[in-house]
Design an enzyme around this catalytic site. Structure first.
Site, PDB file in Angstrom:
ATOM      1  N   LYS A 113      -0.807 -28.895  17.679  1.00  0.00           N
ATOM      2  CA  LYS A 113      -1.276 -27.460  17.789  1.00  0.00           C
ATOM      3  C   LYS A 113      -2.029 -27.412  19.626  1.00  0.00           C
ATOM      4  O   LYS A 113      -2.645 -28.183  20.130  1.00  0.00           O
ATOM      5  CB  LYS A 113      -2.533 -27.297  16.898  1.00  0.00           C
ATOM      6  CG  LYS A 113      -3.423 -25.890  16.737  1.00  0.00           C
ATOM      7  CD  LYS A 113      -4.335 -25.940  15.657  1.00  0.00           C
ATOM      8  CE  LYS A 113      -5.149 -24.805  15.408  1.00  0.00           C
ATOM      9  NZ  LYS A 113      -5.926 -24.552  14.116  1.00  0.00           N
ATOM     10  N   SER A 195      -4.827 -20.612  11.604  1.00  0.00           N
ATOM     11  CA  SER A 195      -4.426 -20.756  13.125  1.00  0.00           C
ATOM     12  C   SER A 195      -3.880 -22.057  13.347  1.00  0.00           C
ATOM     13  O   SER A 195      -2.908 -22.048  14.244  1.00  0.00           O
ATOM     14  CB  SER A 195      -5.748 -21.089  13.721  1.00  0.00           C
ATOM     15  OG  SER A 195      -6.560 -22.444  13.321  1.00  0.00           O
ATOM     16  N   SER A 219      -7.421 -23.786   8.114  1.00  0.00           N
ATOM     17  CA  SER A 219      -6.310 -23.685   8.954  1.00  0.00           C
ATOM     18  C   SER A 219      -5.382 -24.607   8.756  1.00  0.00           C
ATOM     19  O   SER A 219      -4.139 -24.531   9.666  1.00  0.00           O
ATOM     20  CB  SER A 219      -6.884 -23.600  10.418  1.00  0.00           C
ATOM     21  OG  SER A 219      -7.243 -22.293  10.674  1.00  0.00           O
TER      22      SER A 219
END
Length: 595
Positions: A113, A195, A219
């Site tokens: 990420k 996210s 997330s």
């Protein structure tokens, strides 16, 4: 390395990505990789192919880069690729030839990420423009461990801007002003639900074998449910957060996202452990399983005698997802399968979650007293976390962001560079229409002050959430005997973007969750089940989740519905700034000509 440059790198290794044979359904069939079908392959399978010489790490990198080139313009799941990925893979191949294999991850490409800082030639920006081009003092501990284990960093995945911490209303989860909107590959009109969505989409569409994300509140587990992957959101402190942009010291945790619980467990064995830079990791000492998390992988036979609880109220009775058309029937069938496999199912009708959990979805009950509202906790800890992270974050001298050192200054920079006046009309829908950053602004208002009011809210919610989960694991039978449950089952899905109830209480408590896929909803997007565990109970979650995985064996491939017709403002750059492929080569977005 800009994404349009990938084709050049791919072409340099002939006969791999260009194979005429292909596999898979839908509009984007995946080519064979040096004659091998790597689609949906697990880490262990990829290792077997590299061990017997059918594939090399360089082959894998090249084929995954080709897959990104093929699909990313529709998905926006990869924000930037690592220009050194092929050279790292070559080193891993040389070591393998010399008889050195560092770990089960040796030579395996992975993505992180965009909030994991990597000290190399590509950006870490947290999906924002305000951090783009900056540098942290040191690479994230998790990334260091993955590199040391022989993993090949393929790139960064797209994430919701600021990990969904920029705005709380009128925004789209999975949207980044740097990269655009990540799309759900099952149905591109549907949400990605968290996210870490870029990491989940990357694995599900075979852009990479394993990816890493983070969770503050949902997330990891929510996008896993929405795209049919496995993950464990661990107890904060089991895995170091150092070098990852901070949302909340007391809630954040990194985690692996993969197509099997075995892959998740392999990754956990590499990345867990104490870190002098993250003092919460010392709380986890003594809680690691003796032979590692991979040793806890189980088959469906292990379900015999396993004790699982279903808290009818509120999770199975009223939430929007389970009451979507056709969903309850699929959940009931799954419970019947568990019982047929020998699991003991306990209906917790006197649920300890009633009164503290929102019966319609995520978050707290709607009538929570203001002094106990956990949003205040999240807002305060966000201001504290960004301030501490920015102490070690720098921009080049002369950059207008040089010296930005607080959430307030980040918010001010956004106001100066982003259109918050509504000049784009309907195209501003993804952010709060008043400021474009309602969560940021709420954090700024707290000034990061951890006063009596803060600790009152934090202590009340954390204590009540922990008590509820612990009590739920101790089922009291009619005769008064106490049954220690192995896990608590919670529906995990969106049902057309209805609120998901899976993540809230474990986030508040700082307790772990495992996510297991089960089926498809009426919108042709996956849904699954979350398994609640107790503090540092990840080993048991691996056993429960992997046994369920073996029973259900769900792996329906993406449908790509509406890939060429879905409409939205997702491809538009943020007003006044342009992030082009060329500007990313120079590690920055550029002011638009009209600004």
């Amino acid at each position: 390395m800009r994404l349009s440059s990938i084709a050049v790198a791919v072409a340099s290794v002939s006969g791999i990505a260009g194979a005429s044979d292909s596999c898979g359904n839908g509009p984007f069939p995946m080519s064979l990789c040096n004659g091998v079908k790597i689609e949906d392959a697990t880490i262990n399978t990829l290792q077997q192919w590299m061990a017997n010489g059918a594939l090399t790490s360089q082959d894998l990198v090249t084929c995954y880069l080709a897959r990104i080139e093929q699909t990313n313009k529709y998905l926006h799941s990869i924000s930037e690729v690592n220009p050194d990925a092929l050279s790292i893979a070559a080193t891993m191949d040389q070591e393998r030839v010399a008889g050195q294999v560092r770990s089960p991850l040796h030579g395996i490409p992975f993505v992180t990420k965009d909030n994991y800082y990597t000290d190399d030639k590509h950006n870490t920006s947290e999906g924002t423009l305000v951090l783009l081009g900056g540098k942290f003092i040191s690479e994230a501990t998790v990334v260091k461990k993955l590199r040391a284990a022989g993993g090949v960093l393929l790139g960064h995945s797209t994430m919701s801007e600021a990990a969904d911490h920029r705005a709380l209303s009128n925004y789209a989860s999975g949207y980044s002003s740097r990269t655009g909107q990540t799309r759900n590959t099952y149905n591109l009109t549907q949400p990605t639900a968290g996210s870490s969505s870029g990491s989940v989409v990357a694995v599900r569409t075979n852009q990479v074998a394993v990816a890493f994300g983070t969770e503050t509140h949902g997330s990891l587990v929510h996008p896993s449910g929405q795209l049919g992957l496995y993950t464990i959101k661990s107890t904060p402190g089991l895995i170091s957060r150092y070098g990852i942009v901070t949302g909340s010291f007391w809630h954040d945790t990194p985690g692996a996202l993969a197509r099997s619980m075995a892959d998740v467990a392999l990754a956990m064995d590499i990345i867990v452990g104490p870190d002098a830079h993250d003092n919460l990791t010392f709380d986890a000492i003594g809680h690691y399983p003796e032979n590692g998390y991979y040793s806890q992988i189980a088959d469906k036979d292990s379900l015999r005698g396993m004790k699982l609880g279903i808290p009818w109220d509120p999770y199975w009775s009223t939430i929007g997802h389970i009451n979507s058309p056709g969903i309850r029937e699929q959940y009931e069938k799954s419970i019947q399968q568990l019982e047929a496999a020998g699991a003991e199912i306990y209906n917790i009708t006197d649920s300890p979650f009633v009164g503290i959990s929102n019966k319609y979805g995520g978050g707290q009950v709607s009538d929570v007293a203001p002094e106990f509202n956990h949003v205040v906790v999240f807002s305060t800890l966000m201001a504290v976390g960004y301030g501490e992270y920015l102490e070690n974050w720098t921009f080049p001298e002369g950059d207008e962001r040089y010296g930005v050192s607080s959430l307030a200054e980040m918010a001010a920079w956004n106001r100066a560079h982003n259109d918050t006046t509504g000049a784009l009309g309907n195209n501003t829908w993804w952010w709060d229409n008043s400021t474009g950053q309602s969560f940021y602004d709420a954090g700024v208002k707290t000034n990061g002050t951890m006063d009596t009011a803060f600790w009152t809210a934090f202590g009340n919610v954390r204590t009540s959430a922990r008590r509820a989960i612990d009590i739920a694991h101790a089922y009291v039978a009619d005769n008064g005997s106490v049954v220690a449950l192995d896990g608590i089952l919670i529906p995990n899905g969106r049902g057309g973007n209805r609120g998901n109830a899976c993540a809230s209480l474990p986030s508040f408590a700082g307790y772990p969750i495992a996510a297991v896929p089960l089926g498809l909803d009426g919108f042709s997007t996956p849904f699954g089940v979350c398994v609640y565990g107790r503090q540092f109970g990840e080993a048991k979650l691996v056993k429960v989740a992997s046994a369920m995985e073996d029973l259900f064996r769900w792996n329906e491939r993406p449908q790509w519905y509406n890939y060429d017709t879905a409409k939205g403002p997702w491809d538009m750059p943020w007003p006044g700034y342009t992030c082009s492929d060329e500007s990313q080569d120079r590690f920055a977005c550029e002011p638009a000509a009209s600004s």
